[in-house]
Write an enzyme that holds these catalytic residues in place. Structure first.
Site, short mmCIF file in Angstrom:
data_model
loop_
_atom_site.label_atom_id
_atom_site.label_comp_id
_atom_site.label_asym_id
_atom_site.label_seq_id
_atom_site.Cartn_x
_atom_site.Cartn_y
_atom_site.Cartn_z
N GLY A 1 62.32 5.07 4.71
CA GLY A 1 62.09 6.46 5.07
C GLY A 1 62.52 6.78 6.48
O GLY A 1 63.22 7.78 6.73
N THR B 1 59.30 -2.68 4.55
CA THR B 1 58.64 -3.37 3.46
C THR B 1 59.53 -3.52 2.24
O THR B 1 59.66 -4.60 1.67
CB THR B 1 57.34 -2.63 3.08
OG1 THR B 1 56.42 -2.70 4.17
CG2 THR B 1 56.69 -3.27 1.85
N CYS B 2 60.18 -2.45 1.82
CA CYS B 2 60.95 -2.49 0.57
C CYS B 2 62.05 -3.53 0.62
O CYS B 2 62.18 -4.36 -0.28
CB CYS B 2 61.54 -1.11 0.28
SG CYS B 2 62.52 -1.08 -1.23
N CYS C 1 60.10 -4.45 -2.54
CA CYS C 1 60.84 -4.17 -3.77
C CYS C 1 62.02 -5.11 -4.01
O CYS C 1 62.18 -5.66 -5.10
CB CYS C 1 61.37 -2.73 -3.77
SG CYS C 1 60.27 -1.50 -3.07
N LYS D 1 61.12 -8.93 -4.36
CA LYS D 1 60.29 -9.02 -5.56
C LYS D 1 61.15 -8.94 -6.81
O LYS D 1 61.01 -9.74 -7.75
CB LYS D 1 59.26 -7.90 -5.56
CG LYS D 1 58.46 -7.80 -6.87
CD LYS D 1 57.73 -6.47 -6.97
CE LYS D 1 58.69 -5.30 -7.18
NZ LYS D 1 57.99 -4.00 -7.23
N TYR E 1 71.72 -2.05 6.87
CA TYR E 1 70.90 -1.00 7.47
C TYR E 1 71.29 -0.77 8.93
O TYR E 1 71.41 0.38 9.38
CB TYR E 1 69.41 -1.37 7.38
CG TYR E 1 68.72 -0.81 6.16
CD1 TYR E 1 67.67 0.09 6.27
CD2 TYR E 1 69.13 -1.16 4.87
CE1 TYR E 1 67.04 0.61 5.15
CE2 TYR E 1 68.52 -0.65 3.75
CZ TYR E 1 67.47 0.24 3.89
OH TYR E 1 66.87 0.75 2.78
N GLY F 1 44.08 -6.77 -8.76
CA GLY F 1 44.49 -6.35 -10.10
C GLY F 1 45.45 -5.18 -10.10
O GLY F 1 45.70 -4.58 -11.14
N TYR G 1 49.33 -3.34 -9.05
CA TYR G 1 50.66 -3.65 -9.55
C TYR G 1 51.28 -4.84 -8.82
O TYR G 1 51.99 -5.66 -9.43
CB TYR G 1 51.57 -2.42 -9.50
CG TYR G 1 52.03 -2.00 -8.13
CD1 TYR G 1 53.24 -2.47 -7.62
CD2 TYR G 1 51.28 -1.13 -7.35
CE1 TYR G 1 53.67 -2.09 -6.37
CE2 TYR G 1 51.71 -0.74 -6.10
CZ TYR G 1 52.91 -1.22 -5.61
OH TYR G 1 53.33 -0.84 -4.37
N GLU H 1 52.44 -8.09 -10.88
CA GLU H 1 53.84 -8.48 -10.82
C GLU H 1 53.97 -9.92 -10.36
O GLU H 1 54.74 -10.71 -10.93
CB GLU H 1 54.60 -7.54 -9.88
CG GLU H 1 54.81 -6.15 -10.44
CD GLU H 1 55.39 -5.18 -9.42
OE1 GLU H 1 55.96 -4.16 -9.84
OE2 GLU H 1 55.29 -5.45 -8.20
N ARG I 1 38.12 -7.68 -9.51
CA ARG I 1 36.72 -7.25 -9.52
C ARG I 1 36.44 -6.14 -10.51
O ARG I 1 35.30 -5.93 -10.92
CB ARG I 1 36.31 -6.80 -8.12
CG ARG I 1 37.06 -5.57 -7.63
CD ARG I 1 36.66 -5.21 -6.22
NE ARG I 1 37.35 -4.02 -5.74
CZ ARG I 1 37.20 -3.49 -4.54
NH1 ARG I 1 36.36 -4.07 -3.69
NH2 ARG I 1 37.86 -2.41 -4.18
N ARG J 1 44.34 -0.53 -12.36
CA ARG J 1 43.53 0.69 -12.26
C ARG J 1 44.40 1.87 -11.83
O ARG J 1 45.28 1.76 -10.99
CB ARG J 1 42.41 0.48 -11.23
CG ARG J 1 41.48 1.68 -11.06
CD ARG J 1 40.31 1.31 -10.15
NE ARG J 1 40.74 0.99 -8.80
CZ ARG J 1 40.90 1.90 -7.84
NH1 ARG J 1 40.66 3.18 -8.09
NH2 ARG J 1 41.29 1.54 -6.63
N ASP K 1 54.54 5.59 3.45
CA ASP K 1 53.25 5.01 3.11
C ASP K 1 52.19 5.25 4.17
O ASP K 1 51.00 5.21 3.89
CB ASP K 1 53.39 3.50 2.88
CG ASP K 1 54.18 3.18 1.62
OD1 ASP K 1 54.65 4.12 0.96
OD2 ASP K 1 54.33 1.98 1.30
N HIS L 1 70.50 4.03 -32.40
CA HIS L 1 70.02 2.95 -33.26
C HIS L 1 71.03 1.81 -33.30
O HIS L 1 72.23 2.05 -33.32
CB HIS L 1 69.82 3.50 -34.68
CG HIS L 1 69.30 2.48 -35.65
ND1 HIS L 1 67.98 2.07 -35.64
CD2 HIS L 1 69.92 1.78 -36.63
CE1 HIS L 1 67.81 1.17 -36.61
NE2 HIS L 1 68.97 0.97 -37.21
N GLU M 1 64.79 4.24 -29.08
CA GLU M 1 64.86 5.28 -30.10
C GLU M 1 63.47 5.71 -30.57
O GLU M 1 63.27 6.84 -31.03
CB GLU M 1 65.69 4.82 -31.30
CG GLU M 1 65.08 3.70 -32.11
CD GLU M 1 65.96 3.29 -33.29
OE1 GLU M 1 66.16 4.14 -34.18
OE2 GLU M 1 66.44 2.15 -33.29
#
Length: 454
Positions: free
Chosen positions: A15, A42-43, A48, A51, A100, A178, A180, A184, A201, A207, A305, A437, A442
């Site tokens: 960003g 971070t990304c 990202c 990962k 970058y 728990g 993402y 992952e 927990r 969630r 973020d 198909h 589909e």
């Protein structure tokens, strides 16, 4: 008053870099940018990108197994060469950081490789002892992993910041969390051959996402060997000769080679002098901004973020572009946070856009169209893995309020479904679209009758 810069950006993530480049390259502003760690944020450096490369690596063991089932003759993978992969990964991150830096240099952005804090509404204090002034200051410092306070846990365990730089692949790994990131990582390390245990927990992983999709993913993870314990947290942790000894709140005691805390991320605003300068922070340290990313101090803005709006890299990039257009282009532009598609790179992937079934039910009467089936590729070799596809539809307008896909390639599919949902497509628009198909996707246009309404 004469300033050293028209804009000074604190934070060299996706960003902040985009905002700096647009302000300097498109609008001719004199821009400075400070980054205390590695350019890319971070990304690119610890999120990202590494990962997703680990996701790719972790999928090959299953791919070899499936290839053998199809008639090829490959030796079953035994040990993953972590040092070899890590070296290549670090080389790729070095390359991307260079990209970058070249982009910033090409836009004539002056880079300061040091920590920066806010001294007053127009002054930035650099870590090397200098101060610079700017007409506008943009905070784009992202988020930082949170580790729960545990007695004796200092120096024990890692977060998503360190997970890509392990000296060796752990044989036994506990993942705490728990969300993402936790899920992952559980799938990644499971695919690489690690014995993975996951404590969460809450009552169900992931969630905030659609309940049916959450259950589908959890079932798949457990079927593939991930030992998930919900309603469970770490009570005590200590390092022993045989590993890291962990006692859970349920009384379970186990020893692991490594513990990964993936228990959430907090806006990275500590010690930056923001409140002293008049910037208002929220309960979690997030910077409060208006629709145009402006803080309570007119000369200070924030994106990404650190504002805790939507913690997604493409959103931060759009916020950066909207900021530059508003402040330097003379076109007031609000970043769009509505109907943003996203993907969770579990195995299988989860792609989602719009409302979950639970969210939609609270708003209006809905019809739910859902199907679950064994895809052709794996059904052919007798595997029980299933795909899930779901449409949440308004009864009144027939607009598709939410799309949820749990399948290999769901991230790719949801990008295109996101276009339709963003345009306001109805269920009948989906029905009128001819199926491709044979494909998994589909099914998204062939579900004729709702499975439930409410």
């Amino acid at each position: 008053m004469d300033f050293d810069y028209d804009l000074f950006v604190i934070g060299g993530g996706s960003g902040g870099v985009r905002a700096a480049r647009v302000a300097a390259g498109e609008y001719g502003a004199k821009v400075g940018l400070a980054e205390e760690s590695r350019m890319g944020g971070t990304c690119v450096i610890r999120g990202c990108v590494p990962k997703k490369l680990m996701v790719y690596a972790s999928e090959f063991r299953q791919a070899v197994h499936e290839a053998n089932e199809y008639g090829w003759q490959f030796p079953e993978p035994e040990n993953f060469d972590w040092p070899r992969f890590r070296a290549r990964l670090e080389g790729e991150l070095d390359r991307l950081e260079g990209v970058y830096r070249n982009l910033l240099d090409g836009s004539k952005v002056e880079v300061h490789d040091t920590r920066a804090t806010v001294a007053d509404p127009h002054t930035v204090a650099l870590g090397d002892g200098r101060t610079v002034t700017a007409k506008h200051i943009l905070i784009a410092t992202g988020g930082w992993p949170e580790v729960p306070p545990l007695q004796g846990a200092d120096g024990i365990g890692i977060t998503s910041n360190e997970v890509f730089h392990l000296d060796e692949l752990p044989k036994r790994l506990l993942i705490v969390g728990g969300g993402y990131i936790a899920c992952e990582m559980a799938c990644i390390f499971n695919g690489l051959g690690t014995q993975v245990t996951q404590y969460y927990r809450g009552a169900q992983i992931l969630r905030g996402f659609d309940g049916e999709a959450r259950g589908h993913i959890a079932e798949h993870m457990e079927r593939h060997g991930i030992d998930i314990h919900t309603g469970t947290n770490v009570l005590d942790i200590k390092r022993t000769e045989s590993g890291i000894r962990v006692k859970s709140t349920t009384g379970r005691e186990e020893t692991f080679d490594q513990v990964l805390f993936a228990t959430g991320r907090r806006p990275n605003t500590a010690g930056m002098g923001l409140e002293e300068a008049g910037v208002k922070l929220g309960r979690r340290g997030e910077i409060a901004v208006d629709a145009y990313s402006q803080t309570a101090v007119p000369s200070i803005h924030a994106i990404g973020d650190v504002t805790d709006r939507l913690q997604l890299t493409p959103v931060a990039i759009r916020e950066g572009m909207a900021f530059a257009r508003t402040v330097f282009g003379g076109e007031p532009t609000e970043p769009d946070h509505v109907l943003v598609p996203s993907a969770v790179f579990t195995q299988p992937e989860y792609g989602t856009v719009g409302l979950s079934e639970e969210q939609a039910r609270e708003m209006e009467p809905i019809d739910v169209y859902c199907t679950s089936f064994r895809p052709m590729r794996t059904a052919f070799i007798g595997h029980d893995d299933r795909v899930m596809m779901k449409l949440v539809v308004s009864q009144e307008t027939r607009r598709v309020l939410g799309v949820h896909i749990v399948a290999d390639g769901a991230g790719e599919m949801i990008q295109l479904a996101g276009v339709a949902v963003k345009m306001g497509a109805t269920k009948e628009d989906f029905d009128r679209t001819v199926a491709v198909h044979p494909t998994i996707s589909e099914e998204i246009v062939t579900m004729k009758s709702p499975v439930r309404s409410g």
